[in-house]
Write an enzyme that holds these catalytic residues in place. Structure first.
Site, PDB file in Angstrom:
ATOM      1  N   LYS A 174     -12.303  -0.459  -2.509  1.00  0.00           N
ATOM      2  CA  LYS A 174     -11.323  -1.539  -2.326  1.00  0.00           C
ATOM      3  C   LYS A 174     -11.944  -2.755  -1.641  1.00  0.00           C
ATOM      4  O   LYS A 174     -11.505  -3.886  -1.862  1.00  0.00           O
ATOM      5  CB  LYS A 174     -10.111  -1.026  -1.539  1.00  0.00           C
ATOM      6  CG  LYS A 174      -9.166  -0.152  -2.363  1.00  0.00           C
ATOM      7  CD  LYS A 174      -7.936   0.234  -1.559  1.00  0.00           C
ATOM      8  CE  LYS A 174      -6.974   1.124  -2.336  1.00  0.00           C
ATOM      9  NZ  LYS A 174      -6.332   0.442  -3.477  1.00  0.00           N
ATOM     10  N   CYS A 223      -7.533   9.690  -7.058  1.00  0.00           N
ATOM     11  CA  CYS A 223      -7.212   8.310  -6.691  1.00  0.00           C
ATOM     12  C   CYS A 223      -7.886   7.456  -7.749  1.00  0.00           C
ATOM     13  O   CYS A 223      -9.035   7.727  -8.129  1.00  0.00           O
ATOM     14  CB  CYS A 223      -7.749   7.969  -5.298  1.00  0.00           C
ATOM     15  SG  CYS A 223      -7.644   6.199  -4.910  1.00  0.00           S
ATOM     16  N   CYS A 254      -2.178   4.591 -10.612  1.00  0.00           N
ATOM     17  CA  CYS A 254      -2.247   4.842  -9.173  1.00  0.00           C
ATOM     18  C   CYS A 254      -1.625   6.209  -8.935  1.00  0.00           C
ATOM     19  O   CYS A 254      -0.436   6.407  -9.223  1.00  0.00           O
ATOM     20  CB  CYS A 254      -1.497   3.775  -8.379  1.00  0.00           C
ATOM     21  SG  CYS A 254      -1.417   4.139  -6.601  1.00  0.00           S
ATOM     22  N   ASN A 255      -2.433   7.148  -8.451  1.00  0.00           N
ATOM     23  CA  ASN A 255      -1.924   8.496  -8.205  1.00  0.00           C
ATOM     24  C   ASN A 255      -0.814   8.497  -7.160  1.00  0.00           C
ATOM     25  O   ASN A 255       0.243   9.092  -7.363  1.00  0.00           O
ATOM     26  CB  ASN A 255      -3.065   9.403  -7.743  1.00  0.00           C
ATOM     27  CG  ASN A 255      -4.020   9.758  -8.857  1.00  0.00           C
ATOM     28  OD1 ASN A 255      -3.921  10.804  -9.478  1.00  0.00           O
ATOM     29  ND2 ASN A 255      -4.978   8.877  -9.125  1.00  0.00           N
ATOM     30  N   THR A 256      -1.046   7.819  -6.037  1.00  0.00           N
ATOM     31  CA  THR A 256      -0.072   7.843  -4.946  1.00  0.00           C
ATOM     32  C   THR A 256       1.246   7.203  -5.365  1.00  0.00           C
ATOM     33  O   THR A 256       2.326   7.634  -4.937  1.00  0.00           O
ATOM     34  CB  THR A 256      -0.634   7.130  -3.709  1.00  0.00           C
ATOM     35  OG1 THR A 256      -1.975   7.571  -3.470  1.00  0.00           O
ATOM     36  CG2 THR A 256       0.200   7.434  -2.477  1.00  0.00           C
ATOM     37  N   ALA A 257       1.196   6.197  -6.236  1.00  0.00           N
ATOM     38  CA  ALA A 257       2.420   5.555  -6.705  1.00  0.00           C
ATOM     39  C   ALA A 257       3.317   6.508  -7.471  1.00  0.00           C
ATOM     40  O   ALA A 257       4.523   6.258  -7.606  1.00  0.00           O
ATOM     41  CB  ALA A 257       2.079   4.343  -7.581  1.00  0.00           C
ATOM     42  N   ASP A 268       0.834  -1.199   0.000  1.00  0.00           N
ATOM     43  CA  ASP A 268       0.000   0.000   0.000  1.00  0.00           C
ATOM     44  C   ASP A 268       0.872   1.252   0.000  1.00  0.00           C
ATOM     45  O   ASP A 268       1.751   1.418   0.837  1.00  0.00           O
ATOM     46  CB  ASP A 268      -0.917   0.001   1.227  1.00  0.00           C
ATOM     47  CG  ASP A 268      -1.911   1.127   1.194  1.00  0.00           C
ATOM     48  OD1 ASP A 268      -1.576   2.211   1.703  1.00  0.00           O
ATOM     49  OD2 ASP A 268      -3.010   0.944   0.643  1.00  0.00           O
ATOM     50  N   ARG A 269       0.614   2.136  -0.957  1.00  0.00           N
ATOM     51  CA  ARG A 269       1.457   3.318  -1.138  1.00  0.00           C
ATOM     52  C   ARG A 269       1.259   4.347  -0.034  1.00  0.00           C
ATOM     53  O   ARG A 269       2.204   4.951   0.449  1.00  0.00           O
ATOM     54  CB  ARG A 269       1.184   3.958  -2.511  1.00  0.00           C
ATOM     55  CG  ARG A 269       1.792   3.217  -3.692  1.00  0.00           C
ATOM     56  CD  ARG A 269       1.232   1.842  -3.926  1.00  0.00           C
ATOM     57  NE  ARG A 269      -0.228   1.884  -4.157  1.00  0.00           N
ATOM     58  CZ  ARG A 269      -1.040   0.832  -3.991  1.00  0.00           C
ATOM     59  NH1 ARG A 269      -0.561  -0.345  -3.592  1.00  0.00           N
ATOM     60  NH2 ARG A 269      -2.339   0.931  -4.228  1.00  0.00           N
ATOM     61  N   THR A 270       0.002   4.556   0.371  1.00  0.00           N
ATOM     62  CA  THR A 270      -0.273   5.531   1.428  1.00  0.00           C
ATOM     63  C   THR A 270       0.371   5.095   2.739  1.00  0.00           C
ATOM     64  O   THR A 270       0.974   5.915   3.446  1.00  0.00           O
ATOM     65  CB  THR A 270      -1.793   5.714   1.606  1.00  0.00           C
ATOM     66  OG1 THR A 270      -2.334   6.291   0.409  1.00  0.00           O
ATOM     67  CG2 THR A 270      -2.103   6.634   2.776  1.00  0.00           C
ATOM     68  N   THR A 317      -6.039  10.252  -1.882  1.00  0.00           N
ATOM     69  CA  THR A 317      -5.675   9.619  -0.618  1.00  0.00           C
ATOM     70  C   THR A 317      -4.873  10.579   0.253  1.00  0.00           C
ATOM     71  O   THR A 317      -4.318  11.576  -0.220  1.00  0.00           O
ATOM     72  CB  THR A 317      -4.822   8.365  -0.857  1.00  0.00           C
ATOM     73  OG1 THR A 317      -3.578   8.766  -1.463  1.00  0.00           O
ATOM     74  CG2 THR A 317      -5.533   7.359  -1.733  1.00  0.00           C
TER      75      THR A 317
END
Length: 232
Positions: A166, A196, A84-87, A49-51, A126
């Site tokens: 999710k 996200c 994936c934005n956070t990635a 999980d990136r967050t 996120t």
């Protein structure tokens, strides 16, 4: 011109990669199978999980991200995309691991909004994406002002992403996110960035009918054009 093969670094989550693939198909001008682009997908659900990695010392996603990128390159991908934005906080490490281009979803989104003349946008993303400030950095020089939800609104967005999409729930009560979106529009947002890749799925699934900008769609359009296809 020979068309390039697209590689999707997926699994973050699996539905987000499927959504991106579908958008590539739906937005490619084609009259037969052979007019479509070749797309390779690695739905790598082992990517941590990136967050959690950014905010709470969770497992580093870079080894799995780069393994997917290199694997897709070995299989023949000539351009990579990552839904994936956070990635994208780890974009530089992933790009450095391969010799082919990795398109940047957030920069493509900033360019699209600037071309449309948007001056103020709300960001629904996120905690990891919001707190790293990656969107404001990518929007520097565009003249676009970004608004983010207040504390309760941000918690509502996170809850919908993790306990709604999710978790695979179709009965999720998204009323708190609806109020958050309405609040951003009242503050002057002309569009709400679905920052996200679960958010485009959420707005459809939970009936959140607001003016939105979908970075997944901008990434699909950018990938089609880069690979030599025609967009609808």
């Amino acid at each position: 011109m020979r068309k390039k093969t697209i590689g999707i670094i997926g699994g973050m989550g699996p539905l987000a990669a499927a959504d991106l693939f579908e958008k590539i198909i739906l937005h490619t001008r084609a009259s037969c199978d052979q007019d479509h682009l070749r797309v390779l997908i690695d739905s790598n659900t082992n990517i941590p999980d990136r967050t959690a990695a950014i905010l709470s010392g969770g497992a580093n996603p870079v080894p799995e991200l780069t393994a997917s990128a290199r694997g897709l390159e070995r299989q023949g991908a000539e351009v990579l995309i990552m839904p994936c934005n956070t990635a994208h906080c780890f974009y530089d490490a992933v790009q450095a691991s391969v010799s082919i281009p990795l398109l940047h979803m957030l920069r493509l989104t900033a360019r699209a909004l600037r071309e449309r003349g948007v001056e103020t946008a709300g960001l629904l993303a996120t905690d990891g994406t919001v707190q790293t400030g990656i969107y404001p950095r990518c929007f520097e020089g565009t003249g676009i002002r970004l608004l983010t939800p207040d504390g309760p609104g941000q918690r509502a967005v996170m809850d919908m992403i993790y306990r709604g999409v999710k978790a695979g729930r179709t009965d999720y009560d998204a009323s708190a996110v609806r109020r958050t979106m309405e609040d951003l529009l009242r503050q002057g947002a002309e569009t709400l960035i679905l920052g996200c890749t679960e958010m485009p799925l959420a707005v459809r699934r939970y009936g959140l009918d607001f003016p939105v900008t979908d970075p997944t769609l901008e990434l699909a359009l950018g990938a089609i054009r880069f690979a030599g296809g025609e967009t609808m």
